[in-house]
Design a protein around this motif. Structure first.
Motif, PDB file in Angstrom:
ATOM      1  N   SER A  68       0.810  -1.218   0.000  1.00  0.00           N
ATOM      2  CA  SER A  68       0.000   0.000   0.000  1.00  0.00           C
ATOM      3  C   SER A  68       0.845   1.269   0.000  1.00  0.00           C
ATOM      4  CB  SER A  68      -0.933   0.010   1.211  1.00  0.00           C
ATOM      5  OG  SER A  68      -1.836  -1.071   1.158  1.00  0.00           O
ATOM      6  N   VAL A  69       2.109   1.170   0.328  1.00  0.00           N
ATOM      7  CA  VAL A  69       2.979   2.344   0.342  1.00  0.00           C
ATOM      8  C   VAL A  69       3.441   2.711  -1.060  1.00  0.00           C
ATOM      9  CG1 VAL A  69       5.197   3.224   1.165  1.00  0.00           C
ATOM     10  CG2 VAL A  69       3.748   1.917   2.684  1.00  0.00           C
ATOM     11  N   THR A  70       3.629   1.711  -1.920  1.00  0.00           N
ATOM     12  CA  THR A  70       4.216   1.962  -3.236  1.00  0.00           C
ATOM     13  C   THR A  70       3.202   1.973  -4.372  1.00  0.00           C
ATOM     14  OG1 THR A  70       4.691  -0.401  -3.432  1.00  0.00           O
ATOM     15  CG2 THR A  70       6.428   0.998  -2.549  1.00  0.00           C
ATOM     16  N   LYS A  73       0.976   5.299  -5.278  1.00  0.00           N
ATOM     17  CA  LYS A  73       1.802   6.329  -5.898  1.00  0.00           C
ATOM     18  C   LYS A  73       2.222   5.915  -7.301  1.00  0.00           C
ATOM     19  CE  LYS A  73       4.076  10.148  -6.098  1.00  0.00           C
ATOM     20  NZ  LYS A  73       3.374  11.445  -6.157  1.00  0.00           N
ATOM     21  N   ALA A  74       2.507   4.627  -7.498  1.00  0.00           N
ATOM     22  CA  ALA A  74       2.877   4.153  -8.829  1.00  0.00           C
ATOM     23  C   ALA A  74       1.726   4.334  -9.815  1.00  0.00           C
ATOM     24  CB  ALA A  74       3.302   2.688  -8.766  1.00  0.00           C
ATOM     25  N   CYS A  75       0.488   4.093  -9.371  1.00  0.00           N
ATOM     26  CA  CYS A  75      -0.672   4.281 -10.248  1.00  0.00           C
ATOM     27  C   CYS A  75      -0.841   5.742 -10.644  1.00  0.00           C
ATOM     28  CB  CYS A  75      -1.935   3.770  -9.563  1.00  0.00           C
ATOM     29  SG  CYS A  75      -1.977   1.978  -9.345  1.00  0.00           S
ATOM     30  N   VAL A  76      -0.600   6.636  -9.689  1.00  0.00           N
ATOM     31  CA  VAL A  76      -0.666   8.068 -10.000  1.00  0.00           C
ATOM     32  C   VAL A  76       0.384   8.440 -11.037  1.00  0.00           C
ATOM     33  CG1 VAL A  76      -0.348  10.383  -9.032  1.00  0.00           C
ATOM     34  CG2 VAL A  76      -1.639   8.665  -7.759  1.00  0.00           C
ATOM     35  N   GLN A  93       8.760   5.625   1.897  1.00  0.00           N
ATOM     36  CA  GLN A  93       8.832   4.411   1.091  1.00  0.00           C
ATOM     37  C   GLN A  93      10.085   3.601   1.413  1.00  0.00           C
ATOM     38  OE1 GLN A  93       8.182   4.334  -3.064  1.00  0.00           O
ATOM     39  NE2 GLN A  93       6.275   5.499  -3.016  1.00  0.00           N
ATOM     40  N   ILE A  94      11.214   4.281   1.545  1.00  0.00           N
ATOM     41  CA  ILE A  94      12.459   3.574   1.857  1.00  0.00           C
ATOM     42  C   ILE A  94      12.375   2.931   3.239  1.00  0.00           C
ATOM     43  CG2 ILE A  94      14.899   3.929   2.403  1.00  0.00           C
ATOM     44  CD1 ILE A  94      15.101   5.815   0.107  1.00  0.00           C
ATOM     45  N   PHE A  95      11.805   3.649   4.200  1.00  0.00           N
ATOM     46  CA  PHE A  95      11.682   3.102   5.558  1.00  0.00           C
ATOM     47  C   PHE A  95      10.841   1.829   5.552  1.00  0.00           C
ATOM     48  CE2 PHE A  95       9.543   2.653   9.624  1.00  0.00           C
ATOM     49  CZ  PHE A  95      10.589   2.781  10.525  1.00  0.00           C
ATOM     50  N   VAL A  96       9.712   1.859   4.852  1.00  0.00           N
ATOM     51  CA  VAL A  96       8.832   0.687   4.826  1.00  0.00           C
ATOM     52  C   VAL A  96       9.491  -0.455   4.058  1.00  0.00           C
ATOM     53  CG1 VAL A  96       6.601  -0.186   4.042  1.00  0.00           C
ATOM     54  CG2 VAL A  96       6.753   2.079   5.070  1.00  0.00           C
ATOM     55  N   PHE A  97      10.210  -0.139   2.981  1.00  0.00           N
ATOM     56  CA  PHE A  97      10.932  -1.165   2.241  1.00  0.00           C
ATOM     57  C   PHE A  97      11.913  -1.893   3.159  1.00  0.00           C
ATOM     58  CE2 PHE A  97      10.979  -1.797  -2.413  1.00  0.00           C
ATOM     59  CZ  PHE A  97       9.788  -1.152  -2.716  1.00  0.00           C
ATOM     60  N   VAL A 165      15.971  13.011 -10.542  1.00  0.00           N
ATOM     61  CA  VAL A 165      15.202  12.045 -11.330  1.00  0.00           C
ATOM     62  C   VAL A 165      15.613  10.630 -10.926  1.00  0.00           C
ATOM     63  CG1 VAL A 165      14.627  11.200 -13.625  1.00  0.00           C
ATOM     64  CG2 VAL A 165      15.005  13.644 -13.250  1.00  0.00           C
ATOM     65  N   VAL A 166      14.661   9.880 -10.389  1.00  0.00           N
ATOM     66  CA  VAL A 166      14.901   8.499  -9.986  1.00  0.00           C
ATOM     67  C   VAL A 166      14.438   7.593 -11.120  1.00  0.00           C
ATOM     68  CG1 VAL A 166      14.404   6.718  -8.273  1.00  0.00           C
ATOM     69  CG2 VAL A 166      14.505   9.128  -7.592  1.00  0.00           C
ATOM     70  N   HIS A 167      15.321   6.793 -11.645  1.00  0.00           N
ATOM     71  CA  HIS A 167      14.999   5.942 -12.793  1.00  0.00           C
ATOM     72  C   HIS A 167      14.318   4.655 -12.338  1.00  0.00           C
ATOM     73  CE1 HIS A 167      17.101   8.471 -15.710  1.00  0.00           C
ATOM     74  NE2 HIS A 167      17.999   8.648 -14.767  1.00  0.00           N
ATOM     75  N   GLN A 168      13.195   4.840 -11.679  1.00  0.00           N
ATOM     76  CA  GLN A 168      12.383   3.734 -11.182  1.00  0.00           C
ATOM     77  C   GLN A 168      11.063   4.332 -10.726  1.00  0.00           C
ATOM     78  OE1 GLN A 168      11.224   0.762 -11.306  1.00  0.00           O
ATOM     79  NE2 GLN A 168      13.180  -0.202 -10.749  1.00  0.00           N
ATOM     80  N   PHE A 169      10.013   3.474 -10.624  1.00  0.00           N
ATOM     81  CA  PHE A 169       8.703   3.991 -10.218  1.00  0.00           C
ATOM     82  C   PHE A 169       8.470   3.870  -8.717  1.00  0.00           C
ATOM     83  CE2 PHE A 169       8.065  -0.471 -11.072  1.00  0.00           C
ATOM     84  CZ  PHE A 169       7.198  -0.893 -10.083  1.00  0.00           C
ATOM     85  N   PHE A 170       9.476   3.413  -7.978  1.00  0.00           N
ATOM     86  CA  PHE A 170       9.388   3.376  -6.519  1.00  0.00           C
ATOM     87  C   PHE A 170      10.736   3.789  -5.944  1.00  0.00           C
ATOM     88  CE2 PHE A 170      10.838  -0.789  -7.849  1.00  0.00           C
ATOM     89  CZ  PHE A 170      11.854  -1.082  -6.967  1.00  0.00           C
ATOM     90  N   CYS A 171      10.787   3.974  -4.646  1.00  0.00           N
ATOM     91  CA  CYS A 171      11.983   4.496  -3.991  1.00  0.00           C
ATOM     92  C   CYS A 171      12.768   3.351  -3.356  1.00  0.00           C
ATOM     93  CB  CYS A 171      11.596   5.508  -2.905  1.00  0.00           C
ATOM     94  SG  CYS A 171      10.467   6.789  -3.484  1.00  0.00           S
TER      95      CYS A 171
END
Length: 248
Positions: A68-70, A73-76, A93-97, A165-171
């Motif tokens: 639910s954390v990622t 936001k990815a859908c948005v 996101q990083i903390f939950v990961f 710019v992060v080259h990924q859709f999550f952190c």
């Protein structure tokens, strides 16, 4: 100084973005439904009020929080033009990961539970009583919170003055370190050491537990007893083997 980050999509074509969003939402809806079903069944059935199913419920709840954390936001990002994520959201996101690493501790405890069940059945109620696995759960959760807080704080202590710019859709930490203009060698060493100590230690404990289990089961006189003993271990082994795949 960088105060926000831009996450990337799989494609800039609107049709593909809509398709990606639909697929992600379907997976996202299926995951909570399956986990809620497992939690409901194992909670209502008193025969399943055992340490193994207690930790299985914890894994299900953790999985629902984790995704639910990622995913929203990815859908948005996939569907809308807004791909900005705040510094606080990025850190969350990083903390939950990182906190999701408590799954490995739970799997280690479940392996120990199976070991006691099969190898020391007469002492099971003494070794794995209610107070013991509650304390194990709290200790694992506390260790994971400390671990996540340390690495998250250590990561965001760095300076970010270049691209955002992060080259990924999550952190995730590796992508984050690539954006820093500070020396990240100590962070990389700490991350590597943590993985070796925690993941390697859990792997060794789980492997030792199942070696003892298989050795004990193979000494049983009938194949029917083999199947009954192995049936209690197969679900945990499947979940354990699925962890590297789910982490990719």
């Amino acid at each position: 100084m960088v105060t926000e980050f831009l996450l990337m999509r799989f494609s800039v074509v609107l049709e593909y973005r809509v398709l990606h969003t639909i697929l992600v939402i379907l997976v996202y809806l299926a995951t909570p439904m399956g986990n809620i079903f497992i939690v409901t069944v194992t909670t209502l059935d008193k025969n399943l009020h055992t340490p193994m199913y207690f930790f299985l419920r914890n894994l299900c709840v953790l999985d629902m929080c984790y995704i639910s954390v990622t995913v929203p936001k990815a859908c948005v990002i996939f569907l809308l033009a807004n791909s900005v994520i705040s510094l606080v959201g990025y850190a969350a996101q990083i903390f939950v990961f990182l906190f999701a690493g408590v799954e490995l501790l739970f799997l280690t405890i479940m392996g120990h539970d199976h070991y006691v069940t099969i190898c020391q059945p007469l002492h099971y109620t003494v070794i794995m009583n209610h107070h013991v696995y509650i304390h194990m759960t709290l200790s694992s959760t506390l260790c994971s919170v400390v671990f996540s807080g340390f690495h998250t704080g250590n990561t965001f202590w760095l300076s970010f003055c270049q691209s955002n710019v992060v080259h990924q859709f999550f952190c995730d930490i590796p992508f984050h370190l690539n954006l820093s203009c500070s020396d990240t060698l100590s962070n990389e060493n700490n991350n590597f050491l943590s993985v070796v100590v925690i993941d390697g230690g859990c792997f060794v404990l789980i492997a030792m537990a199942y070696i003892h289990i298989f050795t004990t089961v193979l000494k049983l006189p009938t194949r029917g007893e083999w199947g009954k003993a192995f049936s209690t271990c197969i679900p945990n082994i499947i979940v354990l083997l699925a962890q590297p795949v789910l982490s990719m």
